[in-house]
Design a protein around this motif. Structure first.
Motif, short mmCIF file in Angstrom:
data_model
loop_
_atom_site.label_atom_id
_atom_site.label_comp_id
_atom_site.label_asym_id
_atom_site.label_seq_id
_atom_site.Cartn_x
_atom_site.Cartn_y
_atom_site.Cartn_z
N LEU A 1 6.28 -7.99 -5.01
CA LEU A 1 5.87 -6.77 -5.69
C LEU A 1 5.71 -7.01 -7.19
O LEU A 1 4.78 -6.49 -7.82
N ASN A 2 6.60 -7.80 -7.79
CA ASN A 2 6.56 -8.01 -9.24
C ASN A 2 5.33 -8.80 -9.68
O ASN A 2 4.80 -8.57 -10.77
N ILE A 3 4.85 -9.73 -8.86
CA ILE A 3 3.69 -10.54 -9.26
C ILE A 3 2.38 -9.90 -8.83
O ILE A 3 1.31 -10.43 -9.14
N SER A 4 2.44 -8.79 -8.09
CA SER A 4 1.23 -8.10 -7.68
C SER A 4 0.72 -7.22 -8.81
O SER A 4 1.34 -7.09 -9.86
N SER A 5 -0.43 -6.57 -8.59
CA SER A 5 -0.97 -5.66 -9.60
C SER A 5 -0.11 -4.43 -9.78
O SER A 5 -0.24 -3.72 -10.79
N LEU A 6 0.80 -4.17 -8.82
CA LEU A 6 1.71 -3.04 -8.94
C LEU A 6 2.92 -3.35 -9.81
O LEU A 6 3.66 -2.45 -10.18
N GLY A 7 3.13 -4.63 -10.13
CA GLY A 7 4.31 -5.04 -10.86
C GLY A 7 4.51 -4.32 -12.19
O GLY A 7 5.58 -3.75 -12.43
N PRO A 8 3.52 -4.31 -13.09
CA PRO A 8 3.71 -3.61 -14.37
C PRO A 8 4.00 -2.12 -14.19
O PRO A 8 4.81 -1.55 -14.94
N ARG A 9 3.38 -1.49 -13.19
CA ARG A 9 3.59 -0.07 -13.00
C ARG A 9 4.99 0.20 -12.44
O ARG A 9 5.64 1.19 -12.82
N THR A 10 5.48 -0.65 -11.55
CA THR A 10 6.83 -0.45 -11.01
C THR A 10 7.89 -0.61 -12.09
O THR A 10 8.88 0.13 -12.10
N ARG A 11 7.68 -1.55 -13.02
CA ARG A 11 8.64 -1.73 -14.11
C ARG A 11 8.58 -0.57 -15.09
O ARG A 11 9.61 -0.11 -15.60
N ALA A 12 7.39 -0.06 -15.35
CA ALA A 12 7.25 1.06 -16.28
C ALA A 12 7.83 2.35 -15.71
O ALA A 12 8.38 3.17 -16.45
N GLY B 1 5.98 9.39 -8.83
CA GLY B 1 6.27 9.05 -10.22
C GLY B 1 7.45 8.12 -10.41
O GLY B 1 7.71 7.22 -9.61
N LYS B 2 8.21 8.36 -11.49
CA LYS B 2 9.22 7.40 -11.95
C LYS B 2 10.60 7.65 -11.35
O LYS B 2 10.84 8.66 -10.69
N ASN B 3 11.50 6.67 -11.64
CA ASN B 3 12.91 6.71 -11.21
C ASN B 3 13.02 6.84 -9.70
O ASN B 3 13.60 7.78 -9.16
N ARG B 4 12.46 5.85 -9.00
CA ARG B 4 12.46 5.86 -7.54
C ARG B 4 13.14 4.61 -7.01
O ARG B 4 13.17 3.57 -7.66
N GLY B 5 13.68 4.73 -5.81
CA GLY B 5 14.33 3.60 -5.15
C GLY B 5 13.93 3.54 -3.70
O GLY B 5 13.84 4.56 -3.02
N VAL B 6 13.68 2.32 -3.20
CA VAL B 6 13.25 2.11 -1.82
C VAL B 6 14.07 0.98 -1.22
O VAL B 6 14.23 -0.08 -1.84
N ALA B 7 14.61 1.22 -0.02
CA ALA B 7 15.38 0.19 0.70
C ALA B 7 14.49 -0.45 1.76
O ALA B 7 13.73 0.24 2.44
N TYR B 8 14.60 -1.74 1.87
CA TYR B 8 13.81 -2.52 2.82
C TYR B 8 14.72 -3.63 3.32
O TYR B 8 15.51 -4.19 2.55
N ALA C 1 0.82 -1.21 0.00
CA ALA C 1 0.00 0.00 0.00
C ALA C 1 0.86 1.26 0.00
O ALA C 1 0.54 2.25 -0.67
N ILE C 2 1.97 1.23 0.74
CA ILE C 2 2.85 2.39 0.79
C ILE C 2 3.49 2.65 -0.57
O ILE C 2 3.56 3.79 -1.04
N ASN D 1 2.03 6.84 -6.95
CA ASN D 1 1.01 7.79 -7.37
C ASN D 1 1.46 9.23 -7.17
O ASN D 1 1.13 10.12 -7.97
N VAL D 2 2.23 9.48 -6.11
CA VAL D 2 2.60 10.85 -5.76
C VAL D 2 3.89 11.28 -6.45
O VAL D 2 3.99 12.37 -7.01
#
Length: 511
Positions: free
Chosen positions: A217-228, A200-207, A190-191, A197-198
């Motif tokens: 994340l890749n197999i979720s509905s967010l997967g195509p958007r994260t790759r794009a 946009g592109k070229n972002r990086g997150v450490a976990y 969700a985060i 949404n806020v």
């Protein structure tokens, strides 16, 4: 108004300072008898005061526009279970009714609940594959990367903690509640959905489990958007060293272009201070718990914003120092080893390819079954001459058996030392009671004896092996082939390669 402002700043700097303490202090100053209803009156006035400030802050708009970088922003995500809230009915009393809510937190919590319904959160089933050896599966080493059955929470807690997202400057971007559960996948999903949404592109997150979560994340509905949008997960620099070597090559910030000196551990700095809120929010109403957390984080953001120039200046100086120092050291190593910058990239690729080709070593029970099967086959095939002691085949497989015993002793020693360090860190925490300190001290004594025995066992097994350089233990953990003649496994080459990547990250930090 002045009294409310003074209490706001005092509570921000000392989260243990409660409304009851403030009311009692005012009563002593004005020489009047303290009454419990003073707390309710002060709390109501304080709520109105904060609501006014919130409406004023909502009218302020942030400036936009920044020099483009490889990553437009870098953030960290992680959860903490210290800010739990007890159910008010746990004591047999009726729950306190408070219809007031914080819109931002409630809206975000609904998004997390929707993600939970849409996505399968069983991470362990997602990331395991037959091609990856078990010791290369970081899911087995991290509780928050395990399946949902391992992420339960006691039913006495309504909210079981918080999940936060600070930027690389440690300013809070987002936060949400973890409700009656552990660190489920729905919270980071969700985060990240909100971040995409806020920002946009070229972002990086450490976990801390970015390697495992990236596959969810890749197999979720967010997967195509994260790759794009060219979204990149990574592992923090501190937690990254607890991952195996194969994972570090792909996910550690040192080997990711564009990260600079980003450590990816901002959440740990935040939790070290927010833990002090636990005493004042454990039995609060949901509204006042949200209010206390929001006030704490808003003060944290203001404090970090004030020292932001110092933060940037220190990082800039560190990067300049690293470039000057490491460049001189690397030039010396290059002249001695007769290598160039392109060789470091080749070393990195060769190490990556080697680790990808490793196979899982046989377990002890598998070896015993293999011995019984071999004996059965020898009888059936009529083989009379077996391997003799001292023969080539006998010595080779005896060396492999000794290496397996050595690795087992090494794993046990490493586990005991990490447990010992965790106990030491708990012993120095503020708020640890006397009895708990005594129990921790006794546990440390037992752990010290266990470490001594494990170290003796390790030395015994190590003495049976040919002395080896173990710059990274994972390099030899699953290998039956001799790789010590390769350049990238040698200590000097390994050190030079690490310096090369540190210089690259330092140059990015300066930019």
């Amino acid at each position: 108004m002045t009294t409310l402002a003074v209490y706001q700043q005092t509570h921000r700097t000392c989260p243990q300072y409660s409304i009851q303490v403030q009311c009692k202090s005012l009563c002593h100053l004005h020489d009047i008898l303290y009454q419990p209803y003073f707390n309710t009156q002060f709390s109501d006035a304080y709520d109105v005061y904060l609501e006014i400030l919130h409406h004023v802050d909502s009218l302020i708009k942030a400036l936009e526009g920044e020099h483009p970088l490889a990553f437009e922003w870098l953030a960290t995500i992680d959860g903490s279970n210290s800010l739990k809230r007890w159910l008010s009915s746990i004591y047999g009393t009726s729950p306190r009714n408070d219809s007031r809510t914080y819109p931002q937190a409630d809206e975000f919590q609904k998004g997390a609940q929707m993600q939970s319904k849409e996505h399968n959160d069983d991470w362990e089933d997602v990331i395991q594959s037959e091609s990856a050896p078990a010791s290369f599966r970081c899911v087995d080493c991290w509780q928050n990367a395990g399946p949902e059955q391992r992420k339960c929470m006691f039913s006495i807690f309504d909210e079981s903690g918080i999940f936060v997202t600070p930027c690389r400057h440690r300013i809070i971007l987002l936060a949400c509640n973890m409700v009656k559960s552990g660190e489920l996948a729905k919270y980071p999903l969700a985060i990240i959905d909100h971040l995409l949404n806020v920002y946009g592109k070229n972002r990086g997150v450490a976990y801390d489990i970015g390697c495992a979560f990236s596959k969810t994340l890749n197999i979720s509905s967010l997967g195509p958007r994260t790759r794009a949008l060219n979204f990149r997960m990574m592992v923090g620099a501190f937690h990254g060293h607890a991952h195996n070597r194969r994972c570090q090559i792909d996910w550690h910030p040192l080997y990711i272009e564009g990260t600079g000196h980003t450590e990816g551990e901002g959440c740990e700095h935040i939790f070290s201070l927010s833990n002090e809120l636990a005493r004042s929010t454990r039995h609060a109403s949901p509204f006042h718990r949200h209010q206390a957390i929001e006030q704490h984080f808003s003060f944290w953001d203001e404090d970090k914003y004030v020292v932001l120039s110092t933060f940037l200046c220190n990082h800039y100086r560190e990067a300049l120092t690293a470039v000057q120092t490491l460049s001189a050291e690397l030039a010396t190593l290059q002249s001695v080893l007769n290598i160039s910058n392109t060789d470091f990239l080749h070393f990195h690729e060769q190490e990556h390819s080697y680790l990808d080709g490793l196979k899982e070593p046989p377990l002890k029970d598998q070896l015993q079954n293999a011995e019984a099967m071999a004996l059965h086959l020898e009888i059936q095939l009529g083989i009379e001459k077996r391997w003799e002691i001292g023969s080539e085949h006998y010595n080779r497989f005896r060396q492999e058996a000794s290496l397996l015993n050595y690795q087992t002793a090494l794993d046990e020693l490493e586990q005991l030392i990490v447990m010992h360090l965790f106990e030491l860190s708990m012993l120095s925490l503020s708020g640890t009671g006397y009895k708990l300190r005594q129990q921790i001290s006794k546990a440390l004594q037992c752990c010290s004896e266990a470490i001594h025995n494990a170290l003796s066992q390790y030395n015994t097994q190590a003495a049976a092996l040919v002395p080896l350089f173990l710059g990274e233990f994972d390099l030899l953990r699953q290998s039956c082939s001799d790789i010590h003649s390769l350049d990238w496994t040698k200590p000097a080459h390994h050190e030079a390669t690490a310096k090369y990547f540190k210089i690259q990250r330092a140059h990015e930090e300066i930019q």
